[in-house]
Scaffold this motif. Sequence first.
Motif, short mmCIF file in Angstrom:
data_model
loop_
_atom_site.label_atom_id
_atom_site.label_comp_id
_atom_site.label_asym_id
_atom_site.label_seq_id
_atom_site.Cartn_x
_atom_site.Cartn_y
_atom_site.Cartn_z
N THR A 22 0.84 -1.20 0.00
CA THR A 22 0.00 0.00 0.00
C THR A 22 0.87 1.25 0.00
O THR A 22 1.13 1.84 -1.04
CB THR A 22 -0.95 -0.01 1.20
N ASP A 221 -4.69 -2.95 0.74
CA ASP A 221 -4.52 -3.83 -0.42
C ASP A 221 -4.88 -5.28 -0.15
O ASP A 221 -5.07 -6.05 -1.09
CB ASP A 221 -3.08 -3.78 -0.92
N ALA A 241 -4.39 -4.33 -5.37
CA ALA A 241 -5.07 -4.96 -4.24
C ALA A 241 -5.73 -6.29 -4.63
O ALA A 241 -6.02 -6.56 -5.80
CB ALA A 241 -6.14 -4.02 -3.68
#
Length: 272
Positions: A22, A221, A241
């Motif tokens: 992320t 994610d 993700a």
Amino acid sequence: MLNKNTGNKTLIKLIATDLDGTLLGSDKKVPAGFNEWVLEHSGIKMVIASGRQYYNICKLFPGIWDRLFIMADNGGLVFAGRELVYINQMREEDVVYCIERFSRKEKLSIILSGEKSAYMEHSSGEAERNARMYYEKMEIVPDLRECIKKDRIIKIAMFIEEHKAEERYKKLGDFHSRLQAVLSGDCWIDIADKSVNKGAAIKGLQDKYGIKPYECMAFGDYLNDRDMLLQCGESYAMENAHSSIKKIAKYTAPSNDNGGVMEVLRTVKNNS
């Protein structure tokens, strides 16, 4: 692509971001400009929400870690800078249950994540390298049971080799009345008390500081980010993700390797 309808007409008071997959790129580095952004937006509470250990997270943010809210072990430990504001300890008998159930499984290694340190028995080189990547303080011990008396265990992390964590996760089911497992990466399954998740910890901060969910933004994610995204009105799944996270998030941000979090942060109004 970044969804341009970011909802920035709402004054954002709290932002929570996951780390691996992320905020951090594949190089595991904090993106350029993040520290400066935090310092320039002192009116916004910045929450680092990760399955990582507290000490490991602090090391990533030299100079500003004491200005952050750090949510370690998927919300089992929450710090406001240096101050511990919340801890959710596993019961001793539940830790023993997990050790007995999962020890000596093929290509699976157990790590006990405690308040003071993390603990694991000698394992494969791959498992130990990965453990040290996420646990700054870690001891190799002859028997994990010895650690239960000397530390408060918050979470049990299981490292599964060959990126087969999701395959193992699907076979677990509801394996214990007080515990839950969450898939936190393609090699990781985390086990903690059922009341522990990033969303519950975010709600605790919202209640403590009188912040409404619609005044919060979150980035994630993987499956251990699900509750956190649902707890925040402005939720972003990274382009990289897991598909189930993309389904529940309000927006999609560019991937972690394309600076997705920073791209969105630059659109957030400074309310300091």
